[in-house]
Scaffold this motif. Structure first.
Motif, PDB file in Angstrom:
ATOM      1  N   ILE A 130       0.841  -1.186   0.000  1.00  0.00           N
ATOM      2  CA  ILE A 130       0.000   0.000   0.000  1.00  0.00           C
ATOM      3  C   ILE A 130       0.881   1.242   0.000  1.00  0.00           C
ATOM      4  CG2 ILE A 130      -1.787   1.275   1.251  1.00  0.00           C
ATOM      5  CD1 ILE A 130      -2.773  -1.348   2.376  1.00  0.00           C
ATOM      6  N   GLU A 131       0.607   2.162  -0.927  1.00  0.00           N
ATOM      7  CA  GLU A 131       1.274   3.446  -0.929  1.00  0.00           C
ATOM      8  C   GLU A 131       0.587   4.371   0.096  1.00  0.00           C
ATOM      9  OE1 GLU A 131       3.918   4.027  -2.805  1.00  0.00           O
ATOM     10  OE2 GLU A 131       3.841   2.050  -3.752  1.00  0.00           O
ATOM     11  N   ARG A 132       1.155   5.537   0.322  1.00  0.00           N
ATOM     12  CA  ARG A 132       0.595   6.447   1.323  1.00  0.00           C
ATOM     13  C   ARG A 132      -0.761   6.987   0.866  1.00  0.00           C
ATOM     14  NH1 ARG A 132       1.601   8.895   5.871  1.00  0.00           N
ATOM     15  NH2 ARG A 132       3.513   7.690   6.064  1.00  0.00           N
ATOM     16  N   ILE A 133      -1.727   6.931   1.779  1.00  0.00           N
ATOM     17  CA  ILE A 133      -3.067   7.443   1.546  1.00  0.00           C
ATOM     18  C   ILE A 133      -3.221   8.741   2.334  1.00  0.00           C
ATOM     19  CG2 ILE A 133      -5.537   6.987   1.765  1.00  0.00           C
ATOM     20  CD1 ILE A 133      -4.878   4.010   1.641  1.00  0.00           C
ATOM     21  N   THR A 134      -3.570   9.806   1.656  1.00  0.00           N
ATOM     22  CA  THR A 134      -3.712  11.113   2.291  1.00  0.00           C
ATOM     23  C   THR A 134      -5.098  11.667   2.009  1.00  0.00           C
ATOM     24  OG1 THR A 134      -2.817  12.246   0.336  1.00  0.00           O
ATOM     25  CG2 THR A 134      -1.246  11.596   2.027  1.00  0.00           C
ATOM     26  N   PRO A 159      -2.476   4.533  14.873  1.00  0.00           N
ATOM     27  CA  PRO A 159      -1.038   4.302  15.080  1.00  0.00           C
ATOM     28  C   PRO A 159      -0.497   3.114  14.295  1.00  0.00           C
ATOM     29  CG  PRO A 159      -2.151   4.682  17.172  1.00  0.00           C
ATOM     30  CD  PRO A 159      -3.223   4.499  16.139  1.00  0.00           C
ATOM     31  N   VAL A 160      -1.339   2.104  14.044  1.00  0.00           N
ATOM     32  CA  VAL A 160      -0.890   0.932  13.297  1.00  0.00           C
ATOM     33  C   VAL A 160      -0.729   1.257  11.819  1.00  0.00           C
ATOM     34  CG1 VAL A 160      -1.425  -1.473  12.735  1.00  0.00           C
ATOM     35  CG2 VAL A 160      -2.053  -0.548  14.972  1.00  0.00           C
ATOM     36  N   CYS A 161      -1.612   2.114  11.300  1.00  0.00           N
ATOM     37  CA  CYS A 161      -1.628   2.430   9.869  1.00  0.00           C
ATOM     38  C   CYS A 161      -0.879   3.715   9.536  1.00  0.00           C
ATOM     39  CB  CYS A 161      -3.072   2.551   9.375  1.00  0.00           C
ATOM     40  SG  CYS A 161      -4.108   1.118   9.703  1.00  0.00           S
ATOM     41  N   MET A 162      -0.177   4.304  10.498  1.00  0.00           N
ATOM     42  CA  MET A 162       0.438   5.606  10.269  1.00  0.00           C
ATOM     43  C   MET A 162       1.555   5.553   9.227  1.00  0.00           C
ATOM     44  SD  MET A 162       2.721   5.979  13.764  1.00  0.00           S
ATOM     45  CE  MET A 162       3.382   7.541  13.235  1.00  0.00           C
ATOM     46  N   PHE A 163       2.118   4.361   8.961  1.00  0.00           N
ATOM     47  CA  PHE A 163       3.221   4.249   8.008  1.00  0.00           C
ATOM     48  C   PHE A 163       2.753   4.416   6.566  1.00  0.00           C
ATOM     49  CE2 PHE A 163       4.514   1.766  11.741  1.00  0.00           C
ATOM     50  CZ  PHE A 163       5.683   2.416  12.061  1.00  0.00           C
ATOM     51  N   PHE A 164       1.491   4.117   6.292  1.00  0.00           N
ATOM     52  CA  PHE A 164       1.001   4.243   4.919  1.00  0.00           C
ATOM     53  C   PHE A 164      -0.283   5.057   4.808  1.00  0.00           C
ATOM     54  CE2 PHE A 164      -0.837   0.357   6.650  1.00  0.00           C
ATOM     55  CZ  PHE A 164      -2.172   0.488   6.338  1.00  0.00           C
ATOM     56  N   GLU A 179     -18.406  12.781   3.756  1.00  0.00           N
ATOM     57  CA  GLU A 179     -17.671  13.535   2.759  1.00  0.00           C
ATOM     58  C   GLU A 179     -16.215  13.074   2.807  1.00  0.00           C
ATOM     59  OE1 GLU A 179     -18.137  17.663   3.487  1.00  0.00           O
ATOM     60  OE2 GLU A 179     -20.263  17.713   2.925  1.00  0.00           O
ATOM     61  N   ALA A 180     -15.619  12.922   1.638  1.00  0.00           N
ATOM     62  CA  ALA A 180     -14.249  12.418   1.588  1.00  0.00           C
ATOM     63  C   ALA A 180     -13.480  13.100   0.472  1.00  0.00           C
ATOM     64  CB  ALA A 180     -14.235  10.897   1.377  1.00  0.00           C
ATOM     65  N   ASP A 181     -12.210  13.278   0.718  1.00  0.00           N
ATOM     66  CA  ASP A 181     -11.278  13.798  -0.276  1.00  0.00           C
ATOM     67  C   ASP A 181      -9.977  13.022  -0.082  1.00  0.00           C
ATOM     68  OD1 ASP A 181      -9.697  15.130  -2.040  1.00  0.00           O
ATOM     69  OD2 ASP A 181     -10.070  17.139  -1.239  1.00  0.00           O
ATOM     70  N   LEU A 182      -9.795  11.972  -0.881  1.00  0.00           N
ATOM     71  CA  LEU A 182      -8.710  11.027  -0.646  1.00  0.00           C
ATOM     72  C   LEU A 182      -7.848  10.869  -1.884  1.00  0.00           C
ATOM     73  CD1 LEU A 182     -10.647   8.200   1.250  1.00  0.00           C
ATOM     74  CD2 LEU A 182      -9.137   9.916   2.254  1.00  0.00           C
ATOM     75  N   THR A 183      -6.573  10.626  -1.644  1.00  0.00           N
ATOM     76  CA  THR A 183      -5.611  10.321  -2.699  1.00  0.00           C
ATOM     77  C   THR A 183      -4.683   9.223  -2.186  1.00  0.00           C
ATOM     78  OG1 THR A 183      -5.651  12.587  -3.524  1.00  0.00           O
ATOM     79  CG2 THR A 183      -3.789  11.231  -4.184  1.00  0.00           C
ATOM     80  N   GLY A 184      -4.447   8.231  -3.004  1.00  0.00           N
ATOM     81  CA  GLY A 184      -3.568   7.150  -2.572  1.00  0.00           C
ATOM     82  C   GLY A 184      -3.371   6.135  -3.674  1.00  0.00           C
ATOM     83  N   GLY A 185      -2.966   4.949  -3.274  1.00  0.00           N
ATOM     84  CA  GLY A 185      -2.740   3.892  -4.246  1.00  0.00           C
ATOM     85  C   GLY A 185      -2.016   2.724  -3.621  1.00  0.00           C
ATOM     86  N   PHE A 186      -1.744   1.743  -4.436  1.00  0.00           N
ATOM     87  CA  PHE A 186      -0.989   0.574  -4.008  1.00  0.00           C
ATOM     88  C   PHE A 186      -0.300  -0.018  -5.217  1.00  0.00           C
ATOM     89  CE2 PHE A 186      -5.294  -0.711  -4.959  1.00  0.00           C
ATOM     90  CZ  PHE A 186      -5.143  -1.855  -5.712  1.00  0.00           C
ATOM     91  N   ARG A 187       0.656  -0.881  -4.956  1.00  0.00           N
ATOM     92  CA  ARG A 187       1.374  -1.532  -6.033  1.00  0.00           C
ATOM     93  C   ARG A 187       1.346  -3.035  -5.848  1.00  0.00           C
ATOM     94  NH1 ARG A 187       7.125   0.387  -6.606  1.00  0.00           N
ATOM     95  NH2 ARG A 187       6.145   2.419  -6.262  1.00  0.00           N
ATOM     96  N   ILE A 188       1.322  -3.740  -6.965  1.00  0.00           N
ATOM     97  CA  ILE A 188       1.399  -5.208  -6.975  1.00  0.00           C
ATOM     98  C   ILE A 188       2.814  -5.563  -7.389  1.00  0.00           C
ATOM     99  CG2 ILE A 188       0.446  -7.334  -7.915  1.00  0.00           C
ATOM    100  CD1 ILE A 188      -2.105  -5.814  -8.544  1.00  0.00           C
TER     101      ILE A 188
END
Length: 218
Positions: A130-134, A159-164, A179-188
């Motif tokens: 998982i890449e960083r989700i902001t 605290p568990v998910c703070m790395f990504f 309401e949501a405004d999210l940006t993120g991603g993941f890699r395989i």
């Protein structure tokens, strides 16, 4: 003698070339990114799948959803996926009883494949990073108790998910809202390896369907 040396170097060059290409294909990850806004008057978003220099993006536009194919940053062509809402309205067709029976039969045929999906889920999670989700999320369940419960789970998992994940949950205790405004991603990582391992695990279960002609009955 010169012919022998030439043949040796030609064979070594071909092996080195095809081996390098195979290793490059095996090690190239599939990167999936997304961004979206979900508000009362604004619903928009896009998703991109990138493998090596090639990218496929699904974007909303004036003409509906568009699939955009790119090489690096150069856009090659677009394919419409959905027409915009409005215009001529098409009357919905009421399904007949025979069509309903066919849909029920299709659902029953899909039941044996559920066990196959369960087998590849651990493989998929093993290959996903998982890449960083902001972003931020405003959430209200309509009552303070349920909203506080969800917010408590968020505070426990943050605290568990703070790395990504650095997305912020904003609780709204006095109304039902989302309401949501999210940006993120993941890699395989190693997608070719995922395909090979999935085939090795699923082939013993798929072969009986192939030999019995189960798939041909669709």
């Amino acid at each position: 003698m010169l012919d022998l040396i030439f043949s040796f170097f030609l064979t070594a060059t071909l092996l080195f070339f095809f081996g390098g290409v195979s290793l490059l294909i095996y090690c190239t990850p599939v990167i999936i990114t997304f961004s979206g806004v979900w508000r009362e008057n604004t619903k928009a978003g896009s998703a991109c799948i990138r493998w090596g220099p090639g990218t496929i993006c699904i974007n909303p536009g004036y003409n509906g959803l568009q699939a955009v194919f790119k090489i690096k940053r150069t856009e090659l062509y677009q394919v419409p996926l959905q027409r915009p809402s409005g215009g001529d309205e098409v009357q919905a067709e009421i399904p007949t009883s025979s069509e309903e029976k066919e849909s029920e039969q299709d659902l029953r045929r899909m039941i044996p494949f559920i066990s196959l999906i369960k087998k590849i889920i651990p493989l998929i999670f093993a290959h996903i990073r998982i890449e960083r989700i902001t972003g931020s999320v405003r959430f209200g369940a309509g009552d303070p108790v349920s909203t506080g419960l969800v917010y408590g789970y968020y505070q426990a998992l943050a605290p568990v998910c703070m790395f990504f994940c650095s997305a912020v949950l904003i609780p709204v205790f006095d109304q039902l809202t989302f309401e949501a405004d999210l940006t993120g991603g993941f890699r395989i990582v190693y997608p070719v390896g995922l395909i090979v391992r999935s085939l090795r695990r699923l082939l013993p279960d798929i072969l009986p369907f192939l030999t019995s002609g189960y798939l041909c009955s669709w």
